[in-house]
Design a protein around this motif. Structure first.
Motif, PDB file in Angstrom:
ATOM      1  N   LEU A  55       0.818  -1.334  -0.001  1.00 30.84           N
ATOM      2  CA  LEU A  55      -0.196  -0.142  -0.204  1.00 30.84           C
ATOM      3  C   LEU A  55       0.788   1.325   0.048  1.00 30.84           C
ATOM      4  CD1 LEU A  55      -3.000   0.973   0.080  1.00 30.84           C
ATOM      5  CD2 LEU A  55      -2.641   1.193   2.420  1.00 30.84           C
ATOM      6  N   ALA A  56       1.931   1.369   0.774  1.00 30.60           N
ATOM      7  CA  ALA A  56       2.903   2.256   0.759  1.00 30.60           C
ATOM      8  C   ALA A  56       3.745   2.718  -0.740  1.00 30.60           C
ATOM      9  CB  ALA A  56       4.079   2.176   1.861  1.00 30.60           C
ATOM     10  N   GLY A  57       3.835   1.514  -1.216  1.00 30.21           N
ATOM     11  CA  GLY A  57       4.112   1.734  -2.469  1.00 30.21           C
ATOM     12  C   GLY A  57       3.321   2.288  -3.800  1.00 30.21           C
ATOM     13  N   ALA A  58       2.043   1.756  -3.543  1.00 30.79           N
ATOM     14  CA  ALA A  58       1.033   2.182  -4.153  1.00 30.79           C
ATOM     15  C   ALA A  58       0.741   3.735  -4.010  1.00 30.79           C
ATOM     16  CB  ALA A  58      -0.286   1.636  -4.191  1.00 30.79           C
ATOM     17  N   VAL A  59       0.646   4.199  -2.841  1.00 25.26           N
ATOM     18  CA  VAL A  59       0.456   5.658  -2.575  1.00 25.26           C
ATOM     19  C   VAL A  59       1.583   6.562  -3.057  1.00 25.26           C
ATOM     20  CG1 VAL A  59       0.417   7.395  -0.639  1.00 25.26           C
ATOM     21  CG2 VAL A  59      -0.872   5.078  -0.514  1.00 25.26           C
TER      22      VAL A  59
END
Length: 257
Positions: free
Chosen positions: A244-248
């Motif tokens: 999720l951090a990468g997607a953000v």
């Protein structure tokens, strides 16, 4: 000459639909079918699609019996596909004229069943045709090679550039999810062992929506990404958090282009 099935979901897209459709019909690789599914539009989109179908037999329209969202509309089109390859374009974006020809050649050379390309971004109010497009510096660059592990950390594939080989992968549908169905499809293909290859040349143009719309507010998709990682990919909480951090981060980076 391989037949390419182009999947296009439509919902109240009359203002941009014509540009999108013509960008497909004007491809230098002409052996294609355009499978358009109207998701119960109320703005005359279906009438416009029907008019295109009268003018060009490659346009194959269908009206969904009930509104089901973009994922279901895409799946209805995929089920009708007869092509060797399945490609995707939304009704507010456009392809550059040589997109299909160059991507097919690239797919054959790379021997990859899933390919994608770099793409340009245009302003929401752009009203020109794909044949009028003047390249700008707003380019989302395609990564050369993407596997399942890399894809979990970021969605590297712009849906408007994706194309998969049905002779290798079979007919692959998008999971029944409200959002992020395209991302889930790429993940499922790679989870089964097929990596993706990216073509560096920008061959499509993405319409950047106005600030405040659902499409422009990427952070509104956090809950959908989380559901994808946890419910569809069955990731642990720590792995889902990293993904999720990468997607953000990717959303923030791409929004600056």
């Amino acid at each position: 000459m391989p037949l390419v099935s182009v999947v296009m979901p439509v919902y109240n897209s009359a203002a941009t639909l014509g540009v999108a459709v013509r960008s497909v019909l004007n491809q230098t690789h002409s052996d294609l079918e355009l499978l358009v599914t109207d998701d119960q539009s109320t703005d005359g989109s279906m009438d416009l699609i029907t008019e295109f179908a009268w003018q060009d037999a490659r346009v194959l329209p269908e009206r969904a019996p009930e509104q089901g969202g973009a994922g279901r509309a895409r799946n209805r089109a995929i089920k009708r596909a007869r092509g060797d390859y399945v490609a995707f374009l939304d009704s507010d974006d456009m392809w550059l004229p040589e997109k299909t020809e160059k991507q097919l050649a690239f797919a054959a050379q790379a021997t990859a069943p899933l390919t994608f390309t770099s793409y340009f971004k245009m302003d929401a109010d752009y009203d020109g045709e794909s044949t009028d497009w003047i390249p700008n510096g707003r380019v989302v660059r395609a990564r050369e090679h993407v596997d399942y592990r890399a894809m979990l950390l970021q969605d590297h594939i712009g849906a408007l550039t994706a194309m998969y080989d049905r002779s290798v992968l079979g007919t692959r549908l998008m999971p029944e999810m409200r959002k992020r169905q395209d991302y889930a499809l790429w993940l499922s293909i790679m989870r089964d062992g097929a990596d993706a290859r990216g073509l560096a040349e920008p061959l499509a143009v993405y319409r950047a929506h106005q600030a405040g719309s659902l499409s422009s507010n990427k952070f509104s998709l956090v809950q959908y990404n989380w559901a994808l990682y946890r419910d569809h990919e069955h990731l642990s909480v720590p792995r889902a958090t990293r993904a999720l951090a990468g997607a953000v981060w990717q959303s923030v980076r791409n929004s600056r282009i």
